[in-house]
Enzyme design. Structure first.
Site, PDB file in Angstrom:
ATOM      1  N   MET A  64       0.849  -1.199   0.000  1.00 12.56           N
ATOM      2  CA  MET A  64       0.000   0.000   0.000  1.00 12.56           C
ATOM      3  C   MET A  64       0.883   1.247   0.000  1.00 12.56           C
ATOM      4  O   MET A  64       0.445   2.336   0.358  1.00 12.56           O
ATOM      5  CB  MET A  64      -0.922  -0.008   1.230  1.00 12.56           C
ATOM      6  CG  MET A  64      -1.879  -1.201   1.189  1.00 12.56           C
ATOM      7  SD  MET A  64      -3.363  -0.972   2.184  1.00 12.56           S
ATOM      8  CE  MET A  64      -2.653  -0.878   3.813  1.00 12.56           C
ATOM      9  N   GLY A  70      10.986  -3.158   5.811  1.00 16.52           N
ATOM     10  CA  GLY A  70      10.219  -4.406   5.806  1.00 16.52           C
ATOM     11  C   GLY A  70       9.778  -4.751   4.394  1.00 16.52           C
ATOM     12  O   GLY A  70       9.994  -5.874   3.900  1.00 16.52           O
ATOM     13  N   HIS A  71       9.177  -3.768   3.696  1.00 14.73           N
ATOM     14  CA  HIS A  71       8.773  -4.012   2.305  1.00 14.73           C
ATOM     15  C   HIS A  71       9.994  -4.361   1.449  1.00 14.73           C
ATOM     16  O   HIS A  71       9.955  -5.254   0.611  1.00 14.73           O
ATOM     17  CB  HIS A  71       8.154  -2.752   1.687  1.00 14.73           C
ATOM     18  CG  HIS A  71       6.887  -2.296   2.321  1.00 14.73           C
ATOM     19  ND1 HIS A  71       6.805  -1.133   3.049  1.00 14.73           N
ATOM     20  CD2 HIS A  71       5.646  -2.820   2.323  1.00 14.73           C
ATOM     21  CE1 HIS A  71       5.561  -0.961   3.475  1.00 14.73           C
ATOM     22  NE2 HIS A  71       4.839  -1.977   3.050  1.00 14.73           N
ATOM     23  N   GLN A  81     -10.219  -2.078   2.830  1.00 14.24           N
ATOM     24  CA  GLN A  81      -9.741  -2.789   4.020  1.00 14.24           C
ATOM     25  C   GLN A  81      -9.628  -1.869   5.237  1.00 14.24           C
ATOM     26  O   GLN A  81      -9.164  -2.292   6.286  1.00 14.24           O
ATOM     27  CB  GLN A  81      -8.416  -3.503   3.740  1.00 14.24           C
ATOM     28  CG  GLN A  81      -7.211  -2.609   3.524  1.00 14.24           C
ATOM     29  CD  GLN A  81      -5.992  -3.411   3.074  1.00 14.24           C
ATOM     30  OE1 GLN A  81      -5.888  -3.829   1.935  1.00 14.24           O
ATOM     31  NE2 GLN A  81      -5.064  -3.652   3.990  1.00 14.24           N
ATOM     32  N   GLY A 130       4.649 -10.244   4.497  1.00 16.26           N
ATOM     33  CA  GLY A 130       5.406 -10.184   5.752  1.00 16.26           C
ATOM     34  C   GLY A 130       4.715 -10.943   6.877  1.00 16.26           C
ATOM     35  O   GLY A 130       3.484 -10.945   6.980  1.00 16.26           O
ATOM     36  N   ASP A 155       2.076  -9.349   9.720  1.00 12.73           N
ATOM     37  CA  ASP A 155       0.630  -9.541   9.599  1.00 12.73           C
ATOM     38  C   ASP A 155       0.376 -11.045   9.473  1.00 12.73           C
ATOM     39  O   ASP A 155      -0.013 -11.526   8.408  1.00 12.73           O
ATOM     40  CB  ASP A 155       0.116  -8.808   8.354  1.00 12.73           C
ATOM     41  CG  ASP A 155       0.340  -7.317   8.466  1.00 12.73           C
ATOM     42  OD1 ASP A 155      -0.497  -6.638   9.053  1.00 12.73           O
ATOM     43  OD2 ASP A 155       1.386  -6.838   7.968  1.00 12.73           O
ATOM     44  N   ARG A 187       2.740   2.547   9.694  1.00 10.80           N
ATOM     45  CA  ARG A 187       2.041   3.338  10.719  1.00 10.80           C
ATOM     46  C   ARG A 187       3.001   3.921  11.764  1.00 10.80           C
ATOM     47  O   ARG A 187       2.631   4.858  12.467  1.00 10.80           O
ATOM     48  CB  ARG A 187       0.985   2.490  11.420  1.00 10.80           C
ATOM     49  CG  ARG A 187      -0.242   2.252  10.566  1.00 10.80           C
ATOM     50  CD  ARG A 187      -1.376   1.689  11.397  1.00 10.80           C
ATOM     51  NE  ARG A 187      -2.619   1.677  10.651  1.00 10.80           N
ATOM     52  CZ  ARG A 187      -2.984   0.717   9.829  1.00 10.80           C
ATOM     53  NH1 ARG A 187      -2.191  -0.324   9.666  1.00 10.80           N
ATOM     54  NH2 ARG A 187      -4.121   0.774   9.163  1.00 10.80           N
TER      55      ARG A 187
HETATM   56  O1  PAF Z   1      -0.219  -5.794   3.920  1.00 12.55           O
HETATM   57  C1  PAF Z   1      -0.559  -4.876   3.155  1.00 12.55           C
HETATM   58  O2  PAF Z   1       0.166  -3.922   2.888  1.00 12.55           O
HETATM   59  C2  PAF Z   1      -1.945  -4.931   2.518  1.00 12.55           C
HETATM   60  O3  PAF Z   1      -2.864  -5.509   3.384  1.00 12.55           O
HETATM   61  C3  PAF Z   1      -1.947  -5.648   1.152  1.00 12.55           C
HETATM   62  C4  PAF Z   1      -1.564  -7.103   1.282  1.00 12.55           C
HETATM   63  C5  PAF Z   1      -0.989  -4.944   0.202  1.00 12.55           C
HETATM   64  C6  PAF Z   1      -3.362  -5.588   0.549  1.00 12.55           C
HETATM   65  O4  PAF Z   1      -3.793  -4.287   0.367  1.00 12.55           O
END
Ligand code: PAF
Length: 254
Positions: A30, A36-37, A61, A147, A150, A187
């Site tokens: 997102m 992390g990403h 979401q 990751g 979550d 966040r």
């Molecule tokens: O983990 C996230 O960043 C979001 O929940 C995802 C998997 C990109 C879906 O919008």
């Protein structure tokens, strides 16, 4: 790096790419990218010939309008990071294109979705599963990377991929922490200076081996509001609030 907005153009580009390459890795995000990403993307680059990334701040979401409004957005910096690391393809759809049905078609899971994070965030995982299914169908990657921070999300997505016989393998990736132990999250950027000093206690307390009641008490004493701390399978899953900012984490129980 090619940036593609239109879902059909993305699908065709990926289809052409598949004719030329052995394997495609995919990392949905997102935006507001952090280490992390980047660790998911690095792993995808290591394991695949081509890596595709998506940036889409998915409104379906977010069960709280303020949470969506406050979510950090750093698109230009994200693009710079993706180019620098060697991502070839970036998908940035608009809401109207990706939800041309107006979100009338949704993916529902009926067991795990209502627990843990889902209990406090009704509809959250339906939004996650719906967008991820769309992205997985459009990208048709060999592997997609998520990751472990979550953990519940990873388990739901992996369950969906298996249940719907998707061809994409869902790969869980190690949770990345700051040196203080705080799990990296987009966040975290929303925390005030004072809250940033308190935030590392979250991980310290949930990994300390004391009882859940004691953890809750200590967290409250440090200024957190506890959403839940629960054992599930071999993990302790937890979510807390610092002010308005919701933080999640999980630790393996030995
Ligand atoms: O983990 C996230 O960043 C979001 O929940 C995802 C998997 C990109 C879906 O919008």
């Amino acid at each position: 790096m090619r940036i593609i907005r239109d879902p059909r153009a993305w699908k065709e580009t990926l289809r052409d790419q598949r004719k030329k390459t052995v394997s495609i890795g995919f990392v949905p995000t997102m935006g507001a990218l952090h280490r992390g990403h980047m660790s998911l993307i690095e792993r995808s680059i290591e394991e695949n010939d081509v890596t595709a990334v998506s940036i889409f701040l998915n409104p379906t979401q977010f069960n709280n309008a303020d949470d969506l409004k406050n979510y950090p957005s750093t698109f230009e910096e994200d693009c710079r990071l993706l180019e620098a690391i060697g991502v070839e393809l970036l998908f940035t759809p608009t809401y109207d294109d990706i939800y041309a049905d107006g979100f009338t078609y949704q993916v529902n899971e009926t067991e795990l979705t209502g627990r843990f994070c889902g209990a406090a965030r009704p509809g959250h995982f339906t939004g996650v599963l719906t967008i991820v299914l769309k992205l997985l169908i459009l990208t048709a990657a060999d592997r997609a990377y998520f990751g472990e921070k979550d953990w519940q999300q990873y388990r739901l997505i992996d369950g969906m991929a298996k249940s719907l016989f998707l061809d994409t393998q869902i790969i869980p990736c190690e949770l990345i922490r700051e040196e203080s132990g705080l799990a990296l999250s987009s966040r975290n950027a929303l925390l005030s200076l004072a809250q940033r000093k308190i935030a590392p206690y979250f991980h310290q307390i949930i990994s300390s081996g004391i009882t859940i009641d004691q953890m809750e008490q200590l967290l409250v004493e440090h200024g957190f509001r506890v959403d839940y701390i629960e054992e599930w399978e071999d993990r302790l899953l937890a979510a807390v609030f610092l002010g308005e900012v919701r933080l999640i984490d999980n630790v393996r129980i030995s």
